[in-house]
Design an enzyme around this catalytic site. Structure first.
Site, PDB file in Angstrom:
ATOM      1  N   HIS A  91       0.867  -1.193   0.000  1.00  0.00           N
ATOM      2  CA  HIS A  91       0.000   0.000   0.000  1.00  0.00           C
ATOM      3  C   HIS A  91       0.906   1.247   0.000  1.00  0.00           C
ATOM      4  O   HIS A  91       1.745   1.396  -0.877  1.00  0.00           O
ATOM      5  CB  HIS A  91      -0.937  -0.115   1.214  1.00  0.00           C
TER       6      HIS A  91
ATOM      7  N   ASP B 165       2.332   5.688  -6.675  1.00  0.00           N
ATOM      8  CA  ASP B 165       3.628   5.671  -5.994  1.00  0.00           C
ATOM      9  C   ASP B 165       4.823   5.606  -6.950  1.00  0.00           C
ATOM     10  O   ASP B 165       5.958   5.775  -6.522  1.00  0.00           O
ATOM     11  CB  ASP B 165       3.675   4.483  -5.028  1.00  0.00           C
TER      12      ASP B 165
HETATM   13  N1  CMX Z   1       5.124  -6.852  -9.825  1.00  0.00           N
HETATM   14  C1  CMX Z   1       5.162  -8.200  -9.878  1.00  0.00           C
HETATM   15  N2  CMX Z   1       4.084  -8.990  -9.734  1.00  0.00           N
HETATM   16  C2  CMX Z   1       2.901  -8.370  -9.567  1.00  0.00           C
HETATM   17  C3  CMX Z   1       2.774  -6.971  -9.559  1.00  0.00           C
HETATM   18  C4  CMX Z   1       3.960  -6.193  -9.668  1.00  0.00           C
HETATM   19  N3  CMX Z   1       3.950  -4.868  -9.603  1.00  0.00           N
HETATM   20  N4  CMX Z   1       1.472  -6.649  -9.389  1.00  0.00           N
HETATM   21  C5  CMX Z   1       0.802  -7.812  -9.284  1.00  0.00           C
HETATM   22  N5  CMX Z   1       1.663  -8.847  -9.390  1.00  0.00           N
HETATM   23  C6  CMX Z   1       1.385 -10.277  -9.250  1.00  0.00           C
HETATM   24  C7  CMX Z   1       0.816 -10.525  -7.853  1.00  0.00           C
HETATM   25  O1  CMX Z   1       1.839 -10.561  -6.880  1.00  0.00           O
HETATM   26  C8  CMX Z   1       0.097 -11.843  -8.072  1.00  0.00           C
HETATM   27  O2  CMX Z   1       1.054 -12.859  -8.118  1.00  0.00           O
HETATM   28  P1  CMX Z   1       0.781 -14.306  -7.441  1.00  0.00           P
HETATM   29  O3  CMX Z   1      -0.457 -14.843  -8.120  1.00  0.00           O
HETATM   30  O4  CMX Z   1       2.019 -15.069  -7.739  1.00  0.00           O
HETATM   31  O5  CMX Z   1       0.557 -14.049  -5.983  1.00  0.00           O
HETATM   32  C9  CMX Z   1      -0.485 -11.655  -9.489  1.00  0.00           C
HETATM   33  O6  CMX Z   1       0.346 -10.669 -10.126  1.00  0.00           O
HETATM   34  C10 CMX Z   1      -1.921 -11.194  -9.526  1.00  0.00           C
HETATM   35  O7  CMX Z   1      -2.036 -10.005  -8.784  1.00  0.00           O
HETATM   36  P2  CMX Z   1      -3.123  -8.891  -9.195  1.00  0.00           P
HETATM   37  O8  CMX Z   1      -4.468  -9.534  -9.051  1.00  0.00           O
HETATM   38  O9  CMX Z   1      -2.779  -8.281 -10.492  1.00  0.00           O
HETATM   39  O10 CMX Z   1      -2.878  -7.772  -8.098  1.00  0.00           O
HETATM   40  P3  CMX Z   1      -3.471  -7.674  -6.627  1.00  0.00           P
HETATM   41  O11 CMX Z   1      -4.802  -7.014  -6.694  1.00  0.00           O
HETATM   42  O12 CMX Z   1      -3.415  -8.984  -5.920  1.00  0.00           O
HETATM   43  O13 CMX Z   1      -2.404  -6.722  -5.917  1.00  0.00           O
HETATM   44  C11 CMX Z   1      -0.993  -4.861  -5.679  1.00  0.00           C
HETATM   45  C12 CMX Z   1      -2.361  -5.346  -6.154  1.00  0.00           C
HETATM   46  C13 CMX Z   1      -0.992  -3.327  -5.721  1.00  0.00           C
HETATM   47  C14 CMX Z   1      -0.793  -5.303  -4.232  1.00  0.00           C
HETATM   48  C15 CMX Z   1       0.098  -5.446  -6.612  1.00  0.00           C
HETATM   49  O14 CMX Z   1      -0.101  -4.986  -7.914  1.00  0.00           O
HETATM   50  C16 CMX Z   1       1.512  -5.126  -6.153  1.00  0.00           C
HETATM   51  O15 CMX Z   1       2.054  -5.853  -5.323  1.00  0.00           O
HETATM   52  N6  CMX Z   1       2.128  -4.000  -6.680  1.00  0.00           N
HETATM   53  C17 CMX Z   1       3.420  -3.562  -6.210  1.00  0.00           C
HETATM   54  C18 CMX Z   1       3.278  -2.800  -4.887  1.00  0.00           C
HETATM   55  C19 CMX Z   1       2.639  -1.442  -5.096  1.00  0.00           C
HETATM   56  O16 CMX Z   1       2.998  -0.682  -5.973  1.00  0.00           O
HETATM   57  N7  CMX Z   1       1.661  -1.093  -4.214  1.00  0.00           N
HETATM   58  C20 CMX Z   1       1.047   0.242  -4.225  1.00  0.00           C
HETATM   59  C21 CMX Z   1      -0.419   0.240  -4.675  1.00  0.00           C
HETATM   60  C22 CMX Z   1      -1.008   1.625  -4.608  1.00  0.00           C
HETATM   61  C23 CMX Z   1      -1.187   2.078  -3.180  1.00  0.00           C
HETATM   62  O17 CMX Z   1      -1.961   1.455  -2.437  1.00  0.00           O
HETATM   63  O18 CMX Z   1      -0.520   3.034  -2.768  1.00  0.00           O
END
Ligand code: CMX
Length: 442
Positions: free
Chosen positions: A271, A373
């Site tokens: 987050h 971010d």
């Molecule tokens: N890099 C690598 N892998 C990623 C990814 C990224 N930036 N974003 C998603 N994935 C992966 C997930 O880890 C998940 O993998 P697994 O199935 O192996 O566990 C898969 O893709 C599916 O995930 P998703 O459904 O697309 O994404 P989620 O809704 O579960 O998660 C988030 C969303 C933001 C947690 C994720 O995209 C992430 O970890 N991003 C990087 C951290 C980040 O930038 N967070 C800030 C978000 C904005 C905020 O709240 O400030």
């Protein structure tokens, strides 16, 4: 009663009546169905909560009371000689649904100045923490230390009538928002400037004064701060910091307790902490590659090595959004207009070219685009704020605007204790078995 409180009282009482009528007529209407994927998968997309200040669309991004970020940048009052919106204006809009006039924003700035004194014991509580306690931990402790001044808690203890909850919540909200920049700046000076505090300049607006107390007098930084504090303020109710505020507040915990809890949620790397993680990752890349002007190929290789080591690319992906985040795009536009020559900013733009196709090629990432971010760190470093462990504190100061406006609404609408249903995997298996048996016998 102050003019904003008066307006909020009128608007919220009117909506409360409308909601009552709406529920009397349509209370049984189904708004959603829930699948097992959602039950196990972090409750994505389940419509189950009311949040008045903003609404998120997966394709278009956030709208605050119907206004997109470009519209806010055009319509909200700005500082003298400035162009960016004043966050005070956004708070007014989120609370009462109307774009404020310049005079109304001036009134709000002055009101917050009058409420901004942080009790001395709060600084002593922070001083008791080791200097290497994360800035978000220090912020959360600081908010908790102020809880003894909660108007809601004091009036509740004296037997407050429940029709007055919103009033006490409004008072706490206004004091908390007014005090946060001073508290946050104290933490910054304590950790990074040997405790040399810059005293508030009460002639400045809320965001400008925050920048000033952090020790940054560059008008460009002050303008970026106003934009930053506006775009991070709210992202509807389901994100972890907003939902935490709502959940904790639903037990009638006061706004200090709810906000501190929200900040603990914001401090997670998936987050709000992602803003520090992004710049840490970018600086490590620059260091590893030995150049401040890496090529797209070099960045691509570095991205792949991060993924191969089982880590996420910080600043990319989102649980709801399915397009580049308009909060990223607003910062990109700000950088194009004000900081076009920074190597770090250019790297952020190249990463934007390189990362989405790589994440898409994994076949599982639902949103390969940058989120809010991905850009902030490069701009903050450009203006001289290099202490990236602090970046989430700035996000938190902004996020308080949205989640506390929402808490005022939760109290005004008398939203009840939140208590969803959970089940065990055994319960799920038995449910499926029962369904199979009844299909076989039919
Ligand atoms: N890099 C690598 N892998 C990623 C990814 C990224 N930036 N974003 C998603 N994935 C992966 C997930 O880890 C998940 O993998 P697994 O199935 O192996 O566990 C898969 O893709 C599916 O995930 P998703 O459904 O697309 O994404 P989620 O809704 O579960 O998660 C988030 C969303 C933001 C947690 C994720 O995209 C992430 O970890 N991003 C990087 C951290 C980040 O930038 N967070 C800030 C978000 C904005 C905020 O709240 O400030």
């Amino acid at each position: 009663m102050d003019p904003l409180k008066q307006l909020f009282a009128e608007k919220s009482q009117a909506l409360k009546k409308e909601v009552k009528e709406l529920l009397q007529e349509h209370g049984n209407k189904k708004v959603d169905e829930v699948s097992l994927d959602q039950v196990y998968g972090g409750m994505r997309d389940i419509t189950c909560m009311i949040w008045e200040p903003s609404l998120l669309d997966a394709e278009e991004g956030i709208r605050f009371r119907g206004y997109s970020i470009p519209e806010l940048r055009e319509k909200l009052p700005s500082a003298p000689k400035g162009k960016e919106p004043l966050p005070e204006g956004l708070f007014w809009l989120m609370l009462v649904g109307e774009i404020p006039t310049k005079e109304q924003v001036k009134w709000l700035t002055e009101n917050w100045v009058r409420r901004s004194n942080v009790p001395e014991h709060v600084f002593r509580a922070i001083d008791a923490l080791p200097l290497d306690a994360h800035p978000m931990t220090q912020l959360s402790v600081g908010v908790m230390a102020m809880q003894n001044t909660s108007v809601f808690a004091q009036r509740y203890n004296s037997g407050m009538n429940k029709t007055e909850y919103w009033d006490a919540t409004y008072e706490d909200t206004m004091y908390l928002i007014a005090r946060l920049p001073r508290l946050a700046a104290y933490i910054y000076s304590r950790i990074y400037n040997k405790g040399e505090q810059v005293l508030p300049d009460i002639s400045l607006d809320w965001g400008g004064n925050f920048a000033h107390m952090l020790g940054f007098q560059d008008p460009g930084f002050k303008e970026y701060m106003r934009l930053f504090l506006t775009i991070h303020a709210d992202h509807e109710g389901g994100n972890a910091s907003a939902h935490t505020t709502h959940l904790v507040g639903s037990t009638l915990s006061d706004p200090y307790l709810s906000l501190s809890a929200a900040f603990n949620a914001l401090a997670g790397p998936l987050h709000g902490l992602a803003n520090q993680e992004v710049i840490r990752w970018v600086l490590k890349m620059v260091d590893t590659l030995g150049t401040t002007k890496p090529s797209r190929e070099q960045i691509g290789d570095y991205v792949k090595s991060t993924l191969a080591s089982g880590r996420v690319i910080p600043g990319y992906g989102h649980a709801v959004l399915r397009k580049p985040d308009p909060r990223f795009m607003a910062q990109r536009q700000f950088a194009e207009d004000n900081v076009p020559d920074s190597d770090l900013v250019k790297i952020v733009w190249k990463i934007f070219d390189v990362v989405p196709p790589i994440l898409s090629s994994l076949g599982k990432v639902k949103n390969p685009w940058p989120n809010v971010d991905a850009h902030s760190g490069a701009l903050l470093v450009h203006y001289g704020m290099k202490e990236y462990n602090y970046y989430t504190v700035m996000f938190a100061v902004s996020r308080a605007l949205g989640v506390l406006a929402a808490q005022c609404w939760a109290r005004a609408l008398a939203l009840p204790l939140e208590r969803p249903k959970s089940v065990t995997t055994k319960w799920v298996q038995e449910m499926l078995e029962k369904e199979q048996t009844s299909t076989a016998t039919n």
